[in-house]
Design a protein around this motif. Sequence first.
Motif, PDB file in Angstrom:
ATOM      1  N   ILE A  72       0.831  -1.207   0.000  1.00 60.34           N
ATOM      2  CA  ILE A  72       0.000   0.000   0.000  1.00 60.34           C
ATOM      3  C   ILE A  72       0.863   1.254   0.000  1.00 60.34           C
ATOM      4  O   ILE A  72       0.532   2.264  -0.621  1.00 60.34           O
ATOM      5  CB  ILE A  72      -1.025  -0.005   1.173  1.00 60.34           C
ATOM      6  N   SER A 113      13.100   2.050  -1.258  1.00 61.48           N
ATOM      7  CA  SER A 113      11.824   2.236  -1.957  1.00 61.48           C
ATOM      8  C   SER A 113      11.436   3.705  -1.999  1.00 61.48           C
ATOM      9  O   SER A 113      11.964   4.525  -1.246  1.00 61.48           O
ATOM     10  CB  SER A 113      10.737   1.456  -1.206  1.00 61.48           C
ATOM     11  N   ALA A 132      14.946  -0.100   4.419  1.00 60.17           N
ATOM     12  CA  ALA A 132      14.564  -1.182   5.334  1.00 60.17           C
ATOM     13  C   ALA A 132      15.659  -2.239   5.365  1.00 60.17           C
ATOM     14  O   ALA A 132      16.061  -2.757   4.325  1.00 60.17           O
ATOM     15  CB  ALA A 132      13.249  -1.805   4.875  1.00 60.17           C
ATOM     16  N   VAL A 145      13.357  -0.782  10.076  1.00 57.67           N
ATOM     17  CA  VAL A 145      12.593  -0.341   8.900  1.00 57.67           C
ATOM     18  C   VAL A 145      12.536   1.188   8.912  1.00 57.67           C
ATOM     19  O   VAL A 145      11.650   1.789   9.530  1.00 57.67           O
ATOM     20  CB  VAL A 145      11.173  -0.950   8.920  1.00 57.67           C
ATOM     21  N   GLY A 146      13.514   1.792   8.261  1.00 55.27           N
ATOM     22  CA  GLY A 146      13.659   3.246   8.341  1.00 55.27           C
ATOM     23  C   GLY A 146      13.462   3.940   7.014  1.00 55.27           C
ATOM     24  O   GLY A 146      13.030   3.353   6.029  1.00 55.27           O
ATOM     25  N   ASN A 147      13.806   5.211   7.011  1.00 54.14           N
ATOM     26  CA  ASN A 147      13.714   6.049   5.814  1.00 54.14           C
ATOM     27  C   ASN A 147      15.018   6.799   5.609  1.00 54.14           C
ATOM     28  O   ASN A 147      15.906   6.762   6.467  1.00 54.14           O
ATOM     29  CB  ASN A 147      12.571   7.060   5.958  1.00 54.14           C
ATOM     30  N   ILE A 220      14.598   6.580  12.718  1.00 48.67           N
ATOM     31  CA  ILE A 220      13.621   7.626  13.075  1.00 48.67           C
ATOM     32  C   ILE A 220      13.195   7.569  14.544  1.00 48.67           C
ATOM     33  O   ILE A 220      13.510   8.481  15.297  1.00 48.67           O
ATOM     34  CB  ILE A 220      12.388   7.607  12.156  1.00 48.67           C
ATOM     35  N   LEU A 353       3.785   6.432  17.114  1.00 44.73           N
ATOM     36  CA  LEU A 353       3.843   6.031  15.703  1.00 44.73           C
ATOM     37  C   LEU A 353       4.404   4.606  15.631  1.00 44.73           C
ATOM     38  O   LEU A 353       3.870   3.735  14.948  1.00 44.73           O
ATOM     39  CB  LEU A 353       4.749   7.003  14.938  1.00 44.73           C
ATOM     40  N   GLY A 356       1.915   1.844  16.706  1.00 41.12           N
ATOM     41  CA  GLY A 356       0.943   1.450  15.674  1.00 41.12           C
ATOM     42  C   GLY A 356       1.589   0.608  14.595  1.00 41.12           C
ATOM     43  O   GLY A 356       0.975  -0.313  14.046  1.00 41.12           O
ATOM     44  N   ARG A 357       2.859   0.923  14.281  1.00 44.26           N
ATOM     45  CA  ARG A 357       3.562   0.148  13.249  1.00 44.26           C
ATOM     46  C   ARG A 357       3.704  -1.309  13.675  1.00 44.26           C
ATOM     47  O   ARG A 357       3.731  -2.205  12.832  1.00 44.26           O
ATOM     48  CB  ARG A 357       4.952   0.741  12.996  1.00 44.26           C
ATOM     49  N   SER A 360       0.694  -2.885  12.237  1.00 41.88           N
ATOM     50  CA  SER A 360       0.386  -2.763  10.810  1.00 41.88           C
ATOM     51  C   SER A 360       1.173  -3.706   9.899  1.00 41.88           C
ATOM     52  O   SER A 360       0.634  -4.291   8.967  1.00 41.88           O
ATOM     53  CB  SER A 360       0.627  -1.311  10.379  1.00 41.88           C
TER      54      SER A 360
HETATM   55 FE1  HDD Z   1       5.752   2.006   7.036  1.00 38.65          FE
HETATM   56  C1  HDD Z   1       6.086  -0.291   4.576  1.00 38.65           C
HETATM   57  C2  HDD Z   1       9.078   2.895   6.652  1.00 38.65           C
HETATM   58  C3  HDD Z   1       5.374   4.486   9.402  1.00 38.65           C
HETATM   59  C4  HDD Z   1       2.616   0.950   7.634  1.00 38.65           C
HETATM   60  N1  HDD Z   1       7.284   1.427   5.831  1.00 38.65           N
HETATM   61  C5  HDD Z   1       7.215   0.453   4.890  1.00 38.65           C
HETATM   62  C6  HDD Z   1       8.488   0.300   4.258  1.00 38.65           C
HETATM   63  C7  HDD Z   1       9.331   1.206   4.841  1.00 38.65           C
HETATM   64  C8  HDD Z   1       8.567   1.905   5.840  1.00 38.65           C
HETATM   65  C9  HDD Z   1      10.787   1.440   4.507  1.00 38.65           C
HETATM   66  C10 HDD Z   1       8.817  -0.659   3.138  1.00 38.65           C
HETATM   67  C11 HDD Z   1       9.323  -1.962   3.663  1.00 38.65           C
HETATM   68  C12 HDD Z   1       9.697  -2.854   2.501  1.00 38.65           C
HETATM   69  O1  HDD Z   1      10.661  -2.496   1.792  1.00 38.65           O
HETATM   70  O2  HDD Z   1       9.028  -3.849   2.317  1.00 38.65           O
HETATM   71  N2  HDD Z   1       6.959   3.458   7.799  1.00 38.65           N
HETATM   72  C13 HDD Z   1       8.307   3.571   7.598  1.00 38.65           C
HETATM   73  C14 HDD Z   1       8.851   4.524   8.532  1.00 38.65           C
HETATM   74  C15 HDD Z   1       7.813   4.975   9.288  1.00 38.65           C
HETATM   75  C16 HDD Z   1       6.627   4.295   8.844  1.00 38.65           C
HETATM   76  C17 HDD Z   1      10.315   4.899   8.615  1.00 38.65           C
HETATM   77  C18 HDD Z   1       7.816   5.968  10.420  1.00 38.65           C
HETATM   78  C19 HDD Z   1       8.862   6.253  11.122  1.00 38.65           C
HETATM   79  N3  HDD Z   1       4.262   2.635   8.255  1.00 38.65           N
HETATM   80  C20 HDD Z   1       4.308   3.651   9.179  1.00 38.65           C
HETATM   81  C21 HDD Z   1       3.067   3.692   9.916  1.00 38.65           C
HETATM   82  C22 HDD Z   1       2.280   2.675   9.431  1.00 38.65           C
HETATM   83  C23 HDD Z   1       3.051   2.025   8.385  1.00 38.65           C
HETATM   84  C24 HDD Z   1       2.747   4.670  11.023  1.00 38.65           C
HETATM   85  C25 HDD Z   1       0.896   2.243   9.814  1.00 38.65           C
HETATM   86  C26 HDD Z   1       0.294   2.544  10.905  1.00 38.65           C
HETATM   87  N4  HDD Z   1       4.534   0.631   6.194  1.00 38.65           N
HETATM   88  C27 HDD Z   1       3.292   0.321   6.640  1.00 38.65           C
HETATM   89  C28 HDD Z   1       2.677  -0.861   5.938  1.00 38.65           C
HETATM   90  C29 HDD Z   1       3.822  -1.284   4.964  1.00 38.65           C
HETATM   91  C30 HDD Z   1       4.890  -0.236   5.229  1.00 38.65           C
HETATM   92  C31 HDD Z   1       1.345  -0.641   5.353  1.00 38.65           C
HETATM   93  C32 HDD Z   1       3.471  -1.477   3.492  1.00 38.65           C
HETATM   94  C33 HDD Z   1       4.109  -2.757   3.090  1.00 38.65           C
HETATM   95  C34 HDD Z   1       4.614  -3.333   4.305  1.00 38.65           C
HETATM   96  O3  HDD Z   1       4.346  -2.520   5.361  1.00 38.65           O
HETATM   97  O4  HDD Z   1       5.185  -4.390   4.412  1.00 38.65           O
HETATM   98  O5  HDD Z   1       2.381  -1.837   6.843  1.00 38.65           O
END
Ligand code: HDD
Length: 709
Positions: A72, A113, A132, A145-147, A220, A353, A356-357, A360
């Motif tokens: 997503i 990504s 990540a 799992v960062g940015n 983060i 944050l 919740g992650r 998710s």
């Molecule tokens: Fe997220 C994917 C990084 C907040 C929900 N996130 C995803 C990926 C990265 C991040 C690098 C790709 C992983 C991959 O390569 O498969 N996300 C972050 C960072 C956040 C963050 C650094 C805040 C510091 N994310 C965040 C929140 C939520 C999500 C607050 C939901 C409440 N993120 C997701 C997800 C994903 C995702 C929907 C999509 C695909 C997956 O997880 O595997 O669950």
Amino acid sequence: MKDKKTTTEKDKQLEQYEVDYKDKALTTRQGLKVNDTNNSLKAGVRGATLLEDFLLREKIHNFDHERIPERIVHARGSAAHGYFELYESIEEYSKAGIFTDTARKTPVFVRFSTVAGSKGSTDLARDVRGFAVKFYTEEGTWDLVGNNMPVFFIQDAMKFPDLVHSVKPEPNNEIPQAASAHDTFYDFVSLTTETLHNHIWVMSDRGIPRSLRMMEGFGIHTFRLINKKGKAHFVKFHWKPKLGVHSVTWDEAVKISGADSDFHRRDLWDAIEAGQYPEWELGLQIIPEEDEHKFDFDLLDPTKLIPEEMVPVKIIGKMVLNRNPENFFAETEQVAFLPGNIVPGIDFTNDPLLQGRLFSYRDTQLSRLGSHNFHQIPINRPVAAVHTNQRDGHMQMEIPKGQTAYFPNSLSGGCPYLSTFEEGGFESYQERIDANKIRSRSESFSDHFSQPALFYRSLAPWEKKHVMNAYSFELGKCNHEHIKSRMLWLIAQIDDSLAKEVADNLGMKVPDDIERPINQAIGANANVEDHQPKEKKIYLEESPELSQANTKFDTIATRQIAFLVANGFNLKAFNTMKKALEAENAMVKLIAPFGGTVVCDEKKEHKVNASIMTTESVLFDAIYVPGGKKSVDALLSKSKFIKFINEAFKHCKAIAVDDEGEDVLDASAVGEHKDDKAIFINKNPKDFIKAIAQHRNWDRMEIAEDVAV
Ligand code: HDD
């Protein structure tokens, strides 16, 4: 390509699942050899196809189900294998094996990504980049799992769906793809002032990296490190790239998206294939628990960074990416990262944050991968042994033996058994909590303006200009005046003159005030006064570490250098330059009026890497034109070579020429600026190399902007 010297436990594990099709007969999925895969079984050559045709059915059935739902967010990604090595033990802070055992080479799989775009979208979108890292440690898998930016848009996971719905293509017409420049995003951002900090990072050059190998990475959130006595420290994780942090300009990003939308993916792949393994050092900012409240911001607030000038980054190890995946789908697409995957010695904090992650990511893998047994997919398998009572369900790949799948049991001698903290059993950090249950936000999260302003103050003039241009472009793409007006007011909270310049570009005025959107942003129940964004404070004038002007400029390794040549080019100068650049691990590419080969003045043939028809200036870091009248005349007869030079000049890149090569400069916009410090005419290659290492000559920016291409 595999580097046998660095083969890790994970590589060995994955090899068991690899299937080599070389010299093998084509079979069905049951192993039956196939004699025709081109024609279906018919009642006569012109007759209807028979239901009996199991070969047709198997082939089409498989095809019908070849795609799984894309992520997503972070749908567009590229990944690589590698390892992490520790320089020195930090057992004082953490008992994790990965942080105490310097003899280990911990396997990693890293996926980079973009966030907003779909799986097939351009690499060069202005966006946050995911960073990540999956560490396959001996004590279990740890996912960081960062940015590529140290802060996040929002403070509470509850708002994540709103954020993502606003930035994704608009729901009525699914426009625009992989772009934040549209009304719904700015509607949300301007009503949610906590987004301002991450947003200015995206507007800066960090939002359009030159390479995935030239980005920083950040965990983060504030996490915890736990030592063997159970003592905790707060920690922030940093990845520092060996090649420095570099970006392209927006004009390049737009053009690269057309010329090669796989630019970052290809760059990562090619570098690894060429043996130029990308490296990052892991750094920690460690904060004693006692100091939790000593900062002007809340450590639990993911929209805040800790300036490195306040808490230095301690470098503790390095990560090397040295192997490309064998199969994109099996590895890069199916890899599942979970921030909840941690190991003893590392723990979470109450960052809302992060909390919740933790839900998710596990949840989303179910709809992506179709089964909660996704940890058994080869790329997701831990290298640590797995013995669990959570077993049945779709796609169980193992055959667990024995009579029991519960605990406690006596029928299996109590196995699998529990482990104490000392034996490596995970124990959550026993944080003392005494609080009311409440749906609200801490008042300490209400400073939304000090850090974006600190970031902006810390930038070099050319970076500030890029930020101004980015705001102008993005808001220029919005249609609603009230949204743009709210954004201008918000930008003014960072810097008045920045807001004024953006407003001028939009043909608008910066409003004196706006109706504060707090009720919408925080929730109708919240105490509105407590949650007004606070006036900005200056607790640090500047944080030089935040500026790309202070990154590394000591290497040209893997930089792509275009040599513009045609028949008759001067081999001597060409060889001198090529040798000098390749000695520094730069990649020389010959661009000629045609494909195939070119012949130099010494009648030798040289392989052409790309004809001018199939490539663009924006795909290169610097240009060199050797002499040779015949060659230069041929270049001059094709206007695209002049465009090539003009664009490189516009993008502030280094250009070197020898002898008649100067004629090409004279025919281009460079002709009037030959005294520019990154233009070299008959100069020592060393000077050219230094200029390429500088990445760009930003002093040229003012002139360059007016170059029409
Ligand atoms: Fe997220 C994917 C990084 C907040 C929900 N996130 C995803 C990926 C990265 C991040 C690098 C790709 C992983 C991959 O390569 O498969 N996300 C972050 C960072 C956040 C963050 C650094 C805040 C510091 N994310 C965040 C929140 C939520 C999500 C607050 C939901 C409440 N993120 C997701 C997800 C994903 C995702 C929907 C999509 C695909 C997956 O997880 O595997 O669950």
